[in-house]
Design an enzyme around this catalytic site. Sequence first.
Site, PDB file in Angstrom:
ATOM      1  N   GLY A 227      -7.977  -1.931  -3.473  1.00 55.94           N
ATOM      2  CA  GLY A 227      -7.189  -2.031  -2.275  1.00 55.94           C
ATOM      3  C   GLY A 227      -7.754  -1.450  -1.064  1.00 55.94           C
ATOM      4  O   GLY A 227      -8.938  -1.310  -0.896  1.00 55.94           O
ATOM      5  N   LYS A 233      -6.088   8.526  -2.762  1.00 61.78           N
ATOM      6  CA  LYS A 233      -6.646   9.665  -1.950  1.00 61.78           C
ATOM      7  C   LYS A 233      -5.833   9.981  -1.034  1.00 61.78           C
ATOM      8  O   LYS A 233      -5.615  11.451  -0.795  1.00 61.78           O
ATOM      9  CB  LYS A 233      -7.998   8.898  -1.361  1.00 61.78           C
ATOM     10  CG  LYS A 233      -9.075   8.577  -2.428  1.00 61.78           C
ATOM     11  CD  LYS A 233     -10.092   7.780  -1.722  1.00 61.78           C
ATOM     12  CE  LYS A 233     -11.453   7.311  -2.925  1.00 61.78           C
ATOM     13  NZ  LYS A 233     -12.436   6.792  -2.223  1.00 61.78           N
ATOM     14  N   THR A 239      -1.992   2.745  -6.531  1.00 63.42           N
ATOM     15  CA  THR A 239      -1.291   1.610  -6.550  1.00 63.42           C
ATOM     16  C   THR A 239      -2.211   0.553  -7.333  1.00 63.42           C
ATOM     17  O   THR A 239      -3.366   0.812  -7.074  1.00 63.42           O
ATOM     18  CB  THR A 239      -0.917   1.147  -5.193  1.00 63.42           C
ATOM     19  OG1 THR A 239      -2.068   1.025  -4.447  1.00 63.42           O
ATOM     20  CG2 THR A 239       0.073   1.869  -4.440  1.00 63.42           C
ATOM     21  N   ASN A 241      -3.301  -2.719  -6.785  1.00 64.94           N
ATOM     22  CA  ASN A 241      -3.016  -3.808  -5.811  1.00 64.94           C
ATOM     23  C   ASN A 241      -3.346  -5.236  -6.484  1.00 64.94           C
ATOM     24  O   ASN A 241      -4.521  -5.232  -7.429  1.00 64.94           O
ATOM     25  CB  ASN A 241      -3.774  -3.585  -4.761  1.00 64.94           C
ATOM     26  CG  ASN A 241      -3.593  -2.172  -3.808  1.00 64.94           C
ATOM     27  OD1 ASN A 241      -2.756  -2.296  -3.198  1.00 64.94           O
ATOM     28  ND2 ASN A 241      -4.349  -1.224  -4.320  1.00 64.94           N
ATOM     29  N   GLU A 291       1.683  -3.994  -3.048  1.00 65.83           N
ATOM     30  CA  GLU A 291       0.931  -2.889  -3.479  1.00 65.83           C
ATOM     31  C   GLU A 291       2.022  -2.156  -4.565  1.00 65.83           C
ATOM     32  O   GLU A 291       2.802  -1.355  -4.177  1.00 65.83           O
ATOM     33  CB  GLU A 291       0.599  -1.911  -2.400  1.00 65.83           C
ATOM     34  CG  GLU A 291      -0.241  -2.814  -1.405  1.00 65.83           C
ATOM     35  CD  GLU A 291      -0.196  -1.724  -0.288  1.00 65.83           C
ATOM     36  OE1 GLU A 291      -0.560  -0.513  -0.472  1.00 65.83           O
ATOM     37  OE2 GLU A 291      -0.219  -2.323   0.960  1.00 65.83           O
ATOM     38  N   HIS A 296       3.912   5.514 -14.196  1.00 69.53           N
ATOM     39  CA  HIS A 296       3.454   6.166 -15.203  1.00 69.53           C
ATOM     40  C   HIS A 296       2.072   6.581 -14.843  1.00 69.53           C
ATOM     41  O   HIS A 296       1.218   6.226 -14.213  1.00 69.53           O
ATOM     42  CB  HIS A 296       2.958   5.040 -16.408  1.00 69.53           C
ATOM     43  CG  HIS A 296       2.584   5.456 -17.800  1.00 69.53           C
ATOM     44  ND1 HIS A 296       3.224   6.002 -18.674  1.00 69.53           N
ATOM     45  CD2 HIS A 296       1.170   5.413 -18.177  1.00 69.53           C
ATOM     46  CE1 HIS A 296       2.482   6.400 -19.812  1.00 69.53           C
ATOM     47  NE2 HIS A 296       1.057   5.895 -19.456  1.00 69.53           N
ATOM     48  N   TYR A 303      -9.165  -1.260 -12.676  1.00 68.76           N
ATOM     49  CA  TYR A 303      -9.467  -2.482 -11.835  1.00 68.76           C
ATOM     50  C   TYR A 303      -9.948  -3.583 -12.777  1.00 68.76           C
ATOM     51  O   TYR A 303     -10.782  -3.516 -13.631  1.00 68.76           O
ATOM     52  CB  TYR A 303     -10.610  -2.081 -10.858  1.00 68.76           C
ATOM     53  CG  TYR A 303     -10.336  -1.091  -9.779  1.00 68.76           C
ATOM     54  CD1 TYR A 303      -9.417  -1.158  -9.114  1.00 68.76           C
ATOM     55  CD2 TYR A 303     -11.282   0.067  -9.541  1.00 68.76           C
ATOM     56  CE1 TYR A 303      -8.752  -0.291  -8.223  1.00 68.76           C
ATOM     57  CE2 TYR A 303     -10.799   0.989  -8.464  1.00 68.76           C
ATOM     58  CZ  TYR A 303      -9.686   0.714  -7.937  1.00 68.76           C
ATOM     59  OH  TYR A 303      -9.287   1.646  -6.756  1.00 68.76           O
ATOM     60  N   ARG A 316      15.087  -1.235  -0.079  1.00 70.61           N
ATOM     61  CA  ARG A 316      15.278  -0.962   1.352  1.00 70.61           C
ATOM     62  C   ARG A 316      14.090  -2.047   2.216  1.00 70.61           C
ATOM     63  O   ARG A 316      13.289  -2.402   1.634  1.00 70.61           O
ATOM     64  CB  ARG A 316      14.998   0.463   1.689  1.00 70.61           C
ATOM     65  CG  ARG A 316      13.354   0.945   1.464  1.00 70.61           C
ATOM     66  CD  ARG A 316      13.246   2.463   1.881  1.00 70.61           C
ATOM     67  NE  ARG A 316      12.100   2.876   1.581  1.00 70.61           N
ATOM     68  CZ  ARG A 316      10.794   2.468   2.154  1.00 70.61           C
ATOM     69  NH1 ARG A 316      10.712   1.949   3.373  1.00 70.61           N
ATOM     70  NH2 ARG A 316       9.711   3.338   2.009  1.00 70.61           N
TER      71      ARG A 316
END
Length: 359
Positions: A227, A233, A239, A241, A291, A296, A303, A316
């Site tokens: 991503g 970082k 995530t 992606n 994303e 876990h 990747y 939301r």
Amino acid sequence: MAEADGILSEILKVFLVKYGKQWDGREALKIAGKTPFESAAVIVEDYELPCATEEFVSEITPMFSNQWCKIKALPGADRLIKHLRHHEVPMALASNSPKENIEAKISYHEGWKETFSVVIGGDEVRIGKPSPEIFLEAANRLKIEPPNLLVIEDSVPGVTAGKAAGMEVVAVPSLPKQTHLYTSADEVINSLLDLGPEKWGLPPFQDWIERTLPVEPWHIGGPIIKGFGRGSKLLGVPTANLSTEGYSDLLSEHPSGVYFGWAGLSARGVYKMVTSIGWNPYFDNKEKTIEPWLLHKFDENFYGEELRLVIVGYIRAEANFPSLESLIAKIHEDGDVAERALGLPLYAKHRDDPYLKMY
């Protein structure tokens, strides 16, 4: 209440080839909310077509007649209409489109035709939106004073017309990242999922469960890609992606916001998941992305592994934040909401969705 922009784009892509032109969507904002004739005039002028507006309208109109059945309801429209009908709230539908076209469109959505006690087309008034005439005529037919009516609009001309009619207006922008154009509305919301009827003196929704809204499950999957490099970082939230290649149409059907569900990860298993879908206003993404954050702790990155999601609920709307710290806090709050909700039988049953099984 229904999204016709996609149909319009598909028809124009085909039609403009006749004139050696290519529809690129740049007029979408200019024609939103205008009458068919006004929209046609914009396209004829901007694309420098060698025909009169009347000729353009007569040629393109028949192309729409067999496309009405493909127009999908805006996300949350069916829910809102059923809710208001259940509470016997009178409703009118007022559009710049000809009445015949409006009735053809709504006939494909169960219960809509019977729900709207008043339907007014642009061909029934002298001047369409942004003139308030069409809304004032709706008030007259409903026998309700304009200040007691709420207008829900997706176009800037419609918002202008509603306010000029002396009504309260909620705007649901039809085009992404254009909320700054709707400042005259009393409220601007991301989608009808975010409408709070009680703010406007209407019966509140009763279908929110543990701060979540159940949605019709939908699926998306593919290999995990790198991503923006800010999840682990910058945010401390790694995530997984997904590439949006091949899924742009699917993502466009769903409002941006925070959702949750289950994630199947290659041969590893199925995990709880919360995901952001949209442009991430804090970072101002240029494309709509998805994303997912798998709830876990993994010891290594994944990747290239295959990820499949079943999205079952909404938390939301997408929002901007005043600081990175407030964004991080909200992300973790969303994770806590999803973690608890996915323990409920309503959502837990989708853990066994066959789409997730890759092992």
